[in-house]
Each structure stands twice: as C-alpha cells, then as structure tokens.
Write a protein that holds these residues in place. Structure first.
Motif, PDB file in Angstrom:
ATOM      1  N   ASP A  92      -0.531  -5.735   3.412  1.00 35.05           N
ATOM      2  CA  ASP A  92      -1.213  -6.955   2.998  1.00 35.05           C
ATOM      3  C   ASP A  92      -2.646  -6.899   3.485  1.00 35.05           C
ATOM      4  N   LYS A 147       2.795 -10.953  -6.928  1.00 37.92           N
ATOM      5  CA  LYS A 147       2.703  -9.828  -5.989  1.00 37.92           C
ATOM      6  C   LYS A 147       3.636  -8.699  -6.360  1.00 37.92           C
ATOM      7  N   HIS A 193      -5.150 -11.261  -4.111  1.00 32.57           N
ATOM      8  CA  HIS A 193      -5.333 -12.389  -5.027  1.00 32.57           C
ATOM      9  C   HIS A 193      -6.230 -13.411  -4.338  1.00 32.57           C
ATOM     10  N   TRP A 227       0.959 -18.248  -0.770  1.00 34.24           N
ATOM     11  CA  TRP A 227       2.410 -18.454  -0.779  1.00 34.24           C
ATOM     12  C   TRP A 227       2.739 -19.852  -0.276  1.00 34.24           C
ATOM     13  N   PRO A 253      -2.088  -5.202  -2.539  1.00 32.06           N
ATOM     14  CA  PRO A 253      -2.188  -6.286  -3.536  1.00 32.06           C
ATOM     15  C   PRO A 253      -3.115  -7.390  -3.017  1.00 32.06           C
ATOM     16  N   ASP A 308      -4.709  -9.197  -8.534  1.00 34.39           N
ATOM     17  CA  ASP A 308      -3.725  -9.953  -9.326  1.00 34.39           C
ATOM     18  C   ASP A 308      -4.366 -11.172  -9.984  1.00 34.39           C
TER      19      ASP A 308
END
Length: 320
Positions: free
Chosen positions: A106, A86, A24, A220, A22, A55
């Motif tokens: 990640d 996520k 972003h 995050w 994933p 994303d």
C-alpha cells in the motif's frame, strides 16, 4: 554510453523485484512512498521495478506518476478509465509485473518498507514461495471496526475451507510461479486475501505493529469494508446457502407440529382456534426467514450473473 551499458548489465544479471502499488487519490503519499522505498533499496538484493496502478483518481495522482516515470525508467503505471476497485488494481499490477519476484504494497506506508529486504531474502532462499505480513495489533483503529474485523476472520475460517490469517495484509513478496498461479484465476468477483491462500504454496507471515497512514485519508469506509467482507464470504464459502436450507427444514418441521397441535386442540375442545397475535407472529417469522433466504440466494445469483457477463476486470486509459 559506458554508464548505460553497465546499468544494462546490472539489470540483466540481477533479480528483478516488481513492486505493485495500487493508488486512488493518493497525491499526498506517492512521493513519500517512493523516497521511502529508495531509502531501503540498497539493502534489497534485486532491481526494483515500480508498478503504480491508478484506480481512476480524480486528484493529481496521475500527474505525479507521469513525473516519476519521466525521472525513473523503472517506474511504470497503469491508469484506469474509472474507479474499478483495489482488487482490479492488484490484478492489473500482477499482469504488468515482469519481475522474478513480485511484491504488493500500500502506498500509505502502513506496510513497513524496512521489512521488504528481509521478505525478499526469505523468498530468494527457496525455503518459501511467499512471505506475507500481518498486524500483531490494531492500535489506532476504531474499536468497533477492529471488533468486526476480528469476527470476520474468526467466522470466515469456520465456514470456509480456505483459512485466512487474522490481521493479514496484502503486503507480501511472491515468486513468479505463485503469481502465475494467481493470474490463472481470472474470476471477476475477486477477494485477493482468499486467492493468495487458495492457490497454496509455502507462505510465511511476519508480524508487525499497526501503523497510521503517513498522509492523506483512507478511501475504505465501514460500508465498503462490509461489502468487501460479503464478497469474500460469497467467493469462498457456500455455508450461508446450507444455513438457509436448514432454516427452511426447521421452519417446515415447526409448521407441521403446529398444524397437528391445532387440529388436536380443535377436536378436543370443539371450538375454533384463537390466538390471532400468535398467528401473526408466526407469519412474520416465516416471512422474515423467506426474505432472508431470498437475500442470501440473490447475492450468490448476482455473483453468477456478473461472472457470466465476462466483462473485463478493468479498462486501461493510459499506461507506461
């Protein structure tokens, strides 16, 4: 032509490892990550298929993924129509993954690529259905954030039947059977760390020292992590509802005792009851419990509300 046939035979005779990543706004890390995986690829007894999940990035992430997909036929990507989070990215990646084994990583290289060959080997042996990783320490992380993370795992394991491993990462290798089991849970409010544990299967965890991001900045924040923690609690525990029920009984019991005391006091002393400050304090206390209870119940009702809408977990804008 001969090279193409040979490559096809290699692909047909080898296990396929689908690597879900994933991303972003990760334009600074994608190429670094891709090269790092290619460096350990010779040690991996499988053909790697990359599955990048964009994303809803607003930088050049998608452009870089398009370039990689043109250069390498084993690079695939899904680009969302907006930012879905996520958890949606993980679910989309699991859906697209076509391998005999599936890994989740990640892109910031906080998950050590050098562990991947060992993890896959353990799963391929048949002794384990999944091999995950956990941080053995939290060096480099803010103390307050580290403390809250530790407390979350501690209390989550006390109030939930689904036990979480402290410091566990999403970084793991799984069998196709386990991935299919995870995909069967199509709930909208997803908490993958809990889902990975809830489905069962034999899982081994490999500890490693905490690492800093190789580049870029994390998306995050403390607030987003707090919201994620609340979603995890709501998804895998009903203990908060039990607690507010007990608080309700406790408050009711105290009010009955207080009423009896006030009546007896009025009869004995034959005067009106004084103590307005204490009365106001009691009212505020009870009102606070009620508002807290409504808030907790409201969070569970919101989860039910979102689930009953049956909205898709993600919407794809572009896919390769």
């Amino acid at each position: 032509m001969g090279v193409d046939i040979k490559n096809k035979r290699i692909e047909q005779n080898s296990d396929i490892l689908s690597l879900i990543v994933p991303v972003h706004n990760e334009e600074d890390t994608i190429e670094i990550f891709y090269k790092a995986i290619k460096n350990v690829a010779p040690k991996i007894n499988a053909l790697i298929h990359f599955h990048f999940i964009d994303d809803g990035s607003t930088d050049k992430t998608l452009d870089l993924l398009r370039q990689l997909a043109q250069q390498d036929n084993n690079v695939h990507y899904i680009s969302f129509s907006r930012n879905f989070g996520k958890e949606a990215g993980l679910y989309a990646g699991l859906q697209q993954a076509d391998g005999d084994y599936v890994a989740v990583m990640d892109v910031d290289l906080q998950d050590p690529p050098e562990l991947l060959p060992e993890m896959l080997k353990e799963v391929q042996s048949g002794d384990w259905d999944a091999v995950g990783t956990r941080r053995a320490d939290r060096k480099g992380e803010a103390r307050i954030r580290s403390w809250f993370s530790t407390q979350f795992y501690k209390w989550m394991n006390k109030i939930s039947q689904t036990q979480l491993v402290d410091g566990a990462r999403d970084y793991r290798v799984m069998t196709r059977q386990m991935v299919d089991a995870i995909l069967s849970l199509s709930e909208n409010q997803r908490f993958s760390k809990g889902i990975f544990t809830w489905v069962g299967f034999k899982t081994k965890y490999i500890p490693f020292e905490n690492r800093e991001r190789v580049a870029g900045q994390t998306s995050w924040s403390f607030w987003s992590l707090s919201k994620y923690a609340v979603e995890g609690i709501v998804s895998f525990s009903t203990v908060p509802l039990t607690i507010i029920t007990l608080l309700g009984f406790l408050s009711f019991g105290i009010s009955i005792l207080s009423a009896v005391f006030i009546v007896i006091r009025a009869l004995v002393h034959n005067n009106s009851v004084d103590g307005w400050p204490s009365m106001v304090t009691i009212m505020l206390f009870i009102g606070g419990i009620q508002l807290l209870s409504l808030g907790v119940i409201g969070r569970y009702v919101a989860a039910i509300f979102l689930e009953t809408k049956r909205r898709p977990i993600f919407i794809t804008r572009e896919e390769k």
